[in-house]
Scaffold this active site. Structure first.
Site, PDB file in Angstrom:
ATOM      1  N   ARG A 128     -30.391  -0.440  16.598  1.00  0.00           N
ATOM      2  CA  ARG A 128     -30.039  -0.661  15.187  1.00  0.00           C
ATOM      3  C   ARG A 128     -28.782   0.124  14.808  1.00  0.00           C
ATOM      4  O   ARG A 128     -28.556   1.222  15.310  1.00  0.00           O
ATOM      5  CB  ARG A 128     -31.232  -0.280  14.287  1.00  0.00           C
ATOM      6  N   ASP A 321     -37.610  -6.799   2.654  1.00  0.00           N
ATOM      7  CA  ASP A 321     -38.686  -6.627   3.644  1.00  0.00           C
ATOM      8  C   ASP A 321     -39.758  -7.714   3.529  1.00  0.00           C
ATOM      9  O   ASP A 321     -40.619  -7.830   4.398  1.00  0.00           O
ATOM     10  CB  ASP A 321     -39.343  -5.248   3.470  1.00  0.00           C
TER      11      ASP A 321
END
Ligand code: S3P
Length: 434
Positions: A128, A321
């Site tokens: 990431r 999310d």
């Protein structure tokens, strides 16, 4: 409703009715911040309804390695902070596991601590992007080394004296904003962070609770270097990101009613409610109140016919999310749903544009990948089939809900990833479907 087999994964069988009253676990973002700020403050911080999910336990473990003492009993945590000036160089690396919030927020605090620390995590974390945090921190004066010129973990940070910054973030990211503001606490002068859209503002709210003046104006947050944190009592609201799975399940089930108690209602997080309301969902907000600077309420959800909508722009950071479970809802809504401006999904625990599109398509959905989102044409019911979480907690739970709502059920591998944010997910599902 499900059979568990460690090797083959679990079988999720379809249900018609969901009924009951539940409480989802504490908010993940707020639990991380309560632990971290408690560890930075002077005095005892007491946290109730802390999320004992793997990600927040990683934050507690990192604090311990830095010399902060704490005690946890289930969802209650006591942190005996002595101020982050007393943090000590750890004897080993800090392992953040799967937690991006732990990695990025600690980088911000450690940028101004006079010792050296190496942070790493699992394979997802190591792929990431960390440059979005390390580059502005380096501009403030931090010394950071890591893979690809400090853009990927493992990262070694050697704290140094910092200078405030006026940072314009190219992405709306609360982790980036928080890291820079936390570094700003130790920097000379003023630090401001401006983002293209307002991301979750839990850091700003909670820092004020810990006695640090943070000024927020539109998409800009400002902090003055040198402020000290003083310990607090923090009561964490239920996580709306976890409640989202039950909001969609309760909306698309044929019968029943769910009451979800004590859900966080911070408007930087309630995009999922706005999206579901626009789609025609029957969700009522009851008993609204505010505690510790964070609003909360009970949510009552009943079945409704959903229809497709277009989502993009400022709405995206408010529901980022929740896209996996929103895509499940859209796959059984009438008409077309388009999600755009959501390229950030590609750098979450998995590339959630790719994994959501492939996963839902294999369960029977009509779904197309877009460079910055997805387009879904609703069908009356998903067929079901095989699904994998790919180690991503939110996919694990989205596919479980898809299985409950499908014609034939879902064989799901990797449900254990749910423990990152929702350790009791399956037992709660069991309670409302039996
Ligand atoms: C979080 C911020 C968001 C979110 C993540 C938690 C936080 O990430 O997706 O689950 O607690 O600050 P970004 O900051 O990368 O947008």
């Amino acid at each position: 409703m499900y059979n568990n087999d460690v090797l083959k994964g679990i079988r999720i069988n379809p249900v018609q009715k969901v009924q009951g009253e539940i409480q989802v676990p504490g908010d993940k973002s707020i639990s991380h911040r309560a632990a971290l700020f408690g560890g930075m403050a002077k005095g005892e911080t007491h946290i109730t309804n802390f999320l004992p999910g793997q990600d927040c336990l990683s934050t507690l473990e990192c604090l311990q390695r830095l010399g902060v003492e704490w005690e946890r009993r289930d969802t209650e945590v006591w942190i005996r902070g002595e101020g982050f000036e007393q943090w000590q160089e750890p004897q080993d690396i800090l392992d953040v596991g799967n937690s991006g919030t732990t990695m990025r927020l600690f980088l911000g605090v450690l940028a101004g601590c006079p010792f050296s620390v190496t942070l790493t995590g699992d394979s997802s974390i190591r792929s990431r992007p960390m440059g979005r945090v390390t580059l502005p921190l380096q501009e403030m004066g931090a010394r950071i080394l890591g893979r690809q010129a400090g853009k990927y973990a493992p990262l070694t940070i050697q704290g140094d004296s910092l200078q405030g910054i006026d940072f314009h973030s190219p992405v709306a990211s609360a982790q980036v904003k928080s890291a820079i503001l936390l570094a700003g606490l130790k920097a000379r002068g003023e630090t401001t962070v401006t983002e293209p859209f307002l991301s979750r503002d839990h850091t700003e709210r909670m820092l004020r609770g810990f006695g640090v003046p943070v000024i927020s104006e539109a998409n800009t947050a400002k902090i003055e270097g040198g402020a000290k944190l003083s310990s607090q009592e923090v009561s964490v609201p239920g996580d709306i990101s976890s409640a989202a799975f039950f909001l969609v399940l309760g909306s698309l089930a044929s019968k029943g009613e769910l009451l979800i108690r004590n859900v966080g209602m911070n408007t930087t997080r309630t995009g999922i409610l706005d999206a579901l309301w626009q789609m025609g969902a029957d969700i009522q907000v009851e008993n609204e109140k505010e505690e510790c600077g964070e609003p909360r309420a009970n949510l009552r959800v009943r079945p409704a016919q959903l229809h497709g909508i277009d989502i993009g722009g400022e709405m995206i950071p408010r529901l980022i999310d929740e896209v996996p479970i929103l895509a499940v809802a859209a796959s059984m809504a009438k008409g077309v749903t388009t999600i755009r401006d959501a390229a950030e999904l590609r750098v979450k625990e998995t590339d959630r544009i790719q994994t959501v599109v492939q996963g839902l398509r294999s369960l029977g959905a009509e779904i197309q990948e877009l460079s910055d989102g997805m387009q879904i044409t609703g069908i009356s019911q998903l067929r079901g089939g095989y699904a994998s979480s790919h180690g991503d907690h939110r996919l694990a739970m989205a596919w479980a809900v898809a299985g409950l709502l499908s014609k034939e059920g879902v064989s799901l591998t990797g449900i254990e990833a749910a423990a990152v944010s929702f350790p009791d997910f399956l037992s709660l599902i069991d309670r409302i479907t039996n």
